[in-house]
Design an enzyme around this catalytic site. Structure first.
Site, PDB file in Angstrom:
ATOM      1  N   PHE A 234       6.308  38.812   7.373  1.00 37.63           N
ATOM      2  CA  PHE A 234       6.102  40.213   6.979  1.00 37.63           C
ATOM      3  C   PHE A 234       7.266  41.114   7.390  1.00 37.63           C
ATOM      4  CE2 PHE A 234       1.664  38.647   7.999  1.00 37.63           C
ATOM      5  CZ  PHE A 234       1.343  38.351   6.680  1.00 37.63           C
ATOM      6  N   ASN A 626       6.853  31.598 -10.817  1.00 37.57           N
ATOM      7  CA  ASN A 626       5.669  30.772 -10.557  1.00 37.57           C
ATOM      8  C   ASN A 626       4.457  31.697 -10.539  1.00 37.57           C
ATOM      9  OD1 ASN A 626       3.503  29.398  -9.281  1.00 37.57           O
ATOM     10  ND2 ASN A 626       4.943  27.949  -8.359  1.00 37.57           N
ATOM     11  N   GLN A 633       1.501  36.490  -3.710  1.00 38.61           N
ATOM     12  CA  GLN A 633       2.296  37.498  -3.012  1.00 38.61           C
ATOM     13  C   GLN A 633       1.761  38.900  -3.281  1.00 38.61           C
ATOM     14  OE1 GLN A 633       5.003  37.331  -0.704  1.00 38.61           O
ATOM     15  NE2 GLN A 633       3.866  35.430  -0.624  1.00 38.61           N
ATOM     16  N   GLU A 700       7.172  42.351  -1.573  1.00 36.73           N
ATOM     17  CA  GLU A 700       6.788  43.612  -0.941  1.00 36.73           C
ATOM     18  C   GLU A 700       5.947  44.525  -1.838  1.00 36.73           C
ATOM     19  OE1 GLU A 700       9.432  44.120   1.984  1.00 36.73           O
ATOM     20  OE2 GLU A 700      10.387  42.312   1.241  1.00 36.73           O
TER      21      GLU A 700
HETATM   22 MO1  MOS Z   1      10.492  41.891   4.224  1.00 37.94          MO
HETATM   23  S1  MOS Z   1       9.873  43.523   5.384  1.00 37.94           S
HETATM   24  O1  MOS Z   1      12.162  42.087   4.111  1.00 37.94           O
HETATM   25  O2  MOS Z   1      10.028  40.530   5.158  1.00 37.94           O
END
Ligand code: MOS
Length: 741
Positions: A234, A626, A633, A700
């Site tokens: 993370f 994928n 994600q 993200e």
């Molecule tokens: Mo991300 S915050 O670049 O793992």
């Protein structure tokens, strides 16, 4: 097999290893003579160590060494940036001196034969301090750490605000949040002569190797970092933290491999966090909802040691069409460990404030919040003054609205019901920038009919192993179950960090080029042969399909399996290697992913229960490589967004800067029971300005719109406007919406 595999929902090739426990995480690597290091964290937030008494602990069973600033071997700072890629979030080497800058800073390390012996002895080391009052609040920290950051202005924002027909002027606060990956930070350091191998859990083995070479004062070829699996990061594992250097120092001292695991409580102090932010948003609009001014003033803490900027203003200049925009960000020092990127760093709190203010504007204007966004749609990036490389946000809004049933929304607060629950609907824009770095990949075609691809990047749970296999398979026609992928070892050819949602976009072209080079090597071998089907053929007339070398004008079935060519030539393998640079063409464009997120909450005033009932995300994230891992994600980001909206907050004791909720009982993250049905739709438009596959990255963006959609939905249901995350049930008790009205 070949072309259809890009974009397919291919199951993770490392999945079996993980679910059977065969995957080796950092501390799973076995060593016969391993010693265990247990760290001692400071119990003050600010001050100096006046005395360390380890005399009792030293005599305890199994104790080998107790390291502290008085006897530690010197380490070097990594701030010199001797190499292009070497960044440590905390630049101060551990045990550097007697200073304490934050609660839970390593002040000693006990090394013993067993973990229990080390833990037992650590409890008997006496550390005395001269304590100062720690700074953990903005009111205690009036002085910025340096000049303002992220200063940006176009037009004349203050003047336009003054003249605006409609004004919003509100301040939004996001709390400090702590990364809580399943796998805690951990290191095994093992020396062999003057070379050290570090088994880590890392989002960047190359950067980690470079930093550690600087801290230990070794050439990079004497440091190897291995991280084949990572129990999530993370962002918290992008850069090395003190336990790694401590383990290396201790292992050198005791001449045995040393294992150091950061306990969960210290995960809240010494391995980074997302800093709190305070953001004043001033937005001016015309009476019919056209933005005329945006001003964003951010204050955000860093540590006493390093300046970390949580870039909250990064998207403000590009998100909407608006002639007058001004942003500024001040960073102030706190007695808390150095912050670090956490999923969607900067954008996530920054976009929350922007989107929350947009909803307040929509309510003030009595305009549908989705219509307000369409009215101010940015056709090009007005901040960078560049065209977008590919932007389909309008379609995200429209598809999402249709699928969610947005036209059925009654904007009246508290007007929508389902049984005992008052419903609230919220929506927000999601965004994350796209980028691409350098990558170097090797692909080897083997005489046993398999292939092997490798690079010093890593799979942090995102699916990188699998997309490597997909691209090799696409190029060669070898099925993914015959493709071995080797990552997470700094000794391989250098690959990118798993960060910023850029790894996929970075590695794809390098895997493709390396695969083609490997195929070319087999073709060359075939044509150089004096016998066989392709003896003395022109290599340009040959290609590889379904694992067979064949003439371009003939069907693959007429060809020869590549392994037969290798076997005939007595070659165990042939290899292709390729390095691809960051794409400079992308500099002509502004490259971002976009999305629209819609959600429904239910508020049951009878039992004061808030729950999320459904969440829909529509993503314009470029070509999806994928479908399965990409969806994972996005949905993971959404789950984390729910945590940000209604659960997560690290609370520091103002007396000693101790994180009070430094455990899983008190620091609440979303669990299955908190998460409703989630849906994710990918528009799947390739962004060919970024790479040949058109992939942008998905790590993200899933988190970025959720918190503001939640506060909007909560307002819609209850009439309570939350500007201080997380949303607390206590705050909702102020609601005057009554089920019986
Ligand atoms: Mo991300 S915050 O670049 O793992």
């Amino acid at each position: 097999m070949s072309s259809g595999i890009i974009g397919a929902a291919v199951t993770r090739i490392d999945g079996t290893l993980k679910v059977t426990g065969a995957a080796r995480y950092a501390v799973d690597h076995p060593f016969d003579d391993i010693a265990f290091g247990v760290g001692i964290g400071s119990t003050i937030g600010s001050g100096t160590i006046s005395r360390i008494d380890s005399s009792v602990a030293e005599k305890m069973p199994g104790v080998i060494a107790i390291l502290h600033h008085g006897n530690a071997d010197p380490l070097f700072r990594s701030a010199e940036r001797l190499q292009p890629e070497s960044h440590a979030s905390e630049s101060r080497p551990p045990l550097d001196d007697d200073k304490v800058y934050y609660y839970g800073q390593f002040v000693a390390l006990v090394v013993a034969n067993t973990f229990e012996q080390a833990q037992d002895a650590a409890a008997r080391v006496k550390v005395e301090y001269k304590e100062q009052h720690p700074i953990v609040t903005l009111s205690d920290a009036p002085v910025p750490a340096g000049p303002p950051h992220n200063k940006y202005e176009r037009g004349s924002a203050a003047k336009a605000f003054e003249d605006a027909a409609v004004k919003i002027d509100e301040t939004y606060v996001t709390p400090p949040e702590t990364h809580n990956p399943m796998e805690m930070h951990a290191t095994i350091a093992a020396w062999n002569g003057n070379k050290v191998t570090l088994y880590e859990t890392s989002q960047g083995v190359v950067n980690h190797r470079n930093v550690m070479s600087e801290m230990l004062g070794l050439p990079i070829d004497q440091v190897q970092v291995i991280s084949p699996f990572c129990g999530s990061g993370f962002g918290g594992k992008l850069f090395p933290w003190p336990q790694s250097a401590l383990a290396a120092m201790a292992a050198r001292r005791v001449k045995r491999p040393v294992k150091v695991v950061v306990p969960r409580s210290m995960m809240f102090t010494t391995v980074g966090h997302r800093p709190m932010t305070q953001q004043r948003m001033r937005i001016g609009a015309t009476a019919d909802g056209k933005l005329v001014s945006i001003q964003q003033d951010v204050v955000q803490p860093t540590s006493m040691i390093d300046t970390f900027t949580e870039n909250c203003t990064g998207v403000t200049a590009m998100l909407y069409s608006c002639p007058n925009v001004a942003t500024v960000q001040n960073v102030v020092p706190f007695n808390i460990g150095t912050p670090t990127p956490m999923r969607g760093p900067g954008t996530t709190p920054g976009l929350y404030a922007m989107e929350a203010a947009m909803d307040e504007l929509a309510v003030r204007l009595n305009i549908d919040p989705l219509e307000l966004r369409l009215k101010n749609y940015a056709e090009h990036d007005e901040g960078a003054d560049r065209p977008f490389s590919s932007k389909h946000l309008r379609e995200c809004y429209q598809t999402g609205a249709q699928k969610f049933g947005w036209e059925k929304r009654n904007a009246q607060v508290g007007s929508m019901r389902d049984g005992n629950e008052i419903l609230g609907w919220g929506m927000a824009t999601a965004t994350w920038h796209a980028g691409r770095g350098a990558a170097e990949v090797r692909v080897r075609l083997m005489a046993d009919g398999t292939a092997r691809a490798s690079s010093a990047t890593q799979d942090i749970g995102t699916g990188t192993y699998t997309i490597f296999a997909q691209v090799v398979s696409e190029k060669t026609g070898i099925p993914v179950n015959k493709i071995q992928v080797v990552l997470g070892d700094s000794a391989l050819t250098p690959g990118p960090m798993s960060g910023g949602s850029t790894a996929t976009a970075s590695v794809l072209p390098a895997i493709a080029r390396a695969s083609e080079a490997a195929i070319q090597a087999v073709i060359t071998a075939a044509t150089r042969s004096s016998d066989g089907q392709f003896a003395n053929a022109d290599p340009k007339t040959l290609k590889m399909t379904n694992g067979r070398i064949h003439a371009q004008d003939k069907s693959p079935d007429s060809g020869v399996p590549f392994q037969d060519i290798l076997t005939q030539r007595r070659l165990a393998a042939l290899e292709g290697q390729a390095r691809t640079a960051p794409d400079h063409d992308a500099q002509k464009f502004s490259s971002h992913s976009f999305g629209a997120q819609f959600l429904e909450i239910g508020w049951d005033p009878g039992i004061a229960r808030l729950r999320v009932r459904r969440i829909l995300t529509v993503m314009d994230a470029g070509k999806i490589i994928n479908e399965k891992t990409a969806r994972n994600q996005i949905l993971g980001g959404v789950v984390m967004g729910v945590g940000m909206g209604i659960f997560e907050e690290t609370l520091y004791d103002p007396r000693n800067a101790k994180p009070l909720n430094n455990n899983f009982a008190d620091y609440i993250v979303s669990t299955n029971a908190d998460i409703p049905k989630m849906e994710c739709i990918f528009l799947d438009y390739p962004d060919l300005n970024l790479n040949e596959y058109g992939a942008r990255g998905v790590g993200e963006i899933g988190i970025t719109g959720i918190a503001s959609a939640l506060t909007m939905a909560v307002h819609h249901a209850t009439g309570v406007r939350i500007r201080n995350l997380p949303i607390r049930v206590d705050d909702l008790l102020a609601s005057t919406v009554n089920l019986n009205v």
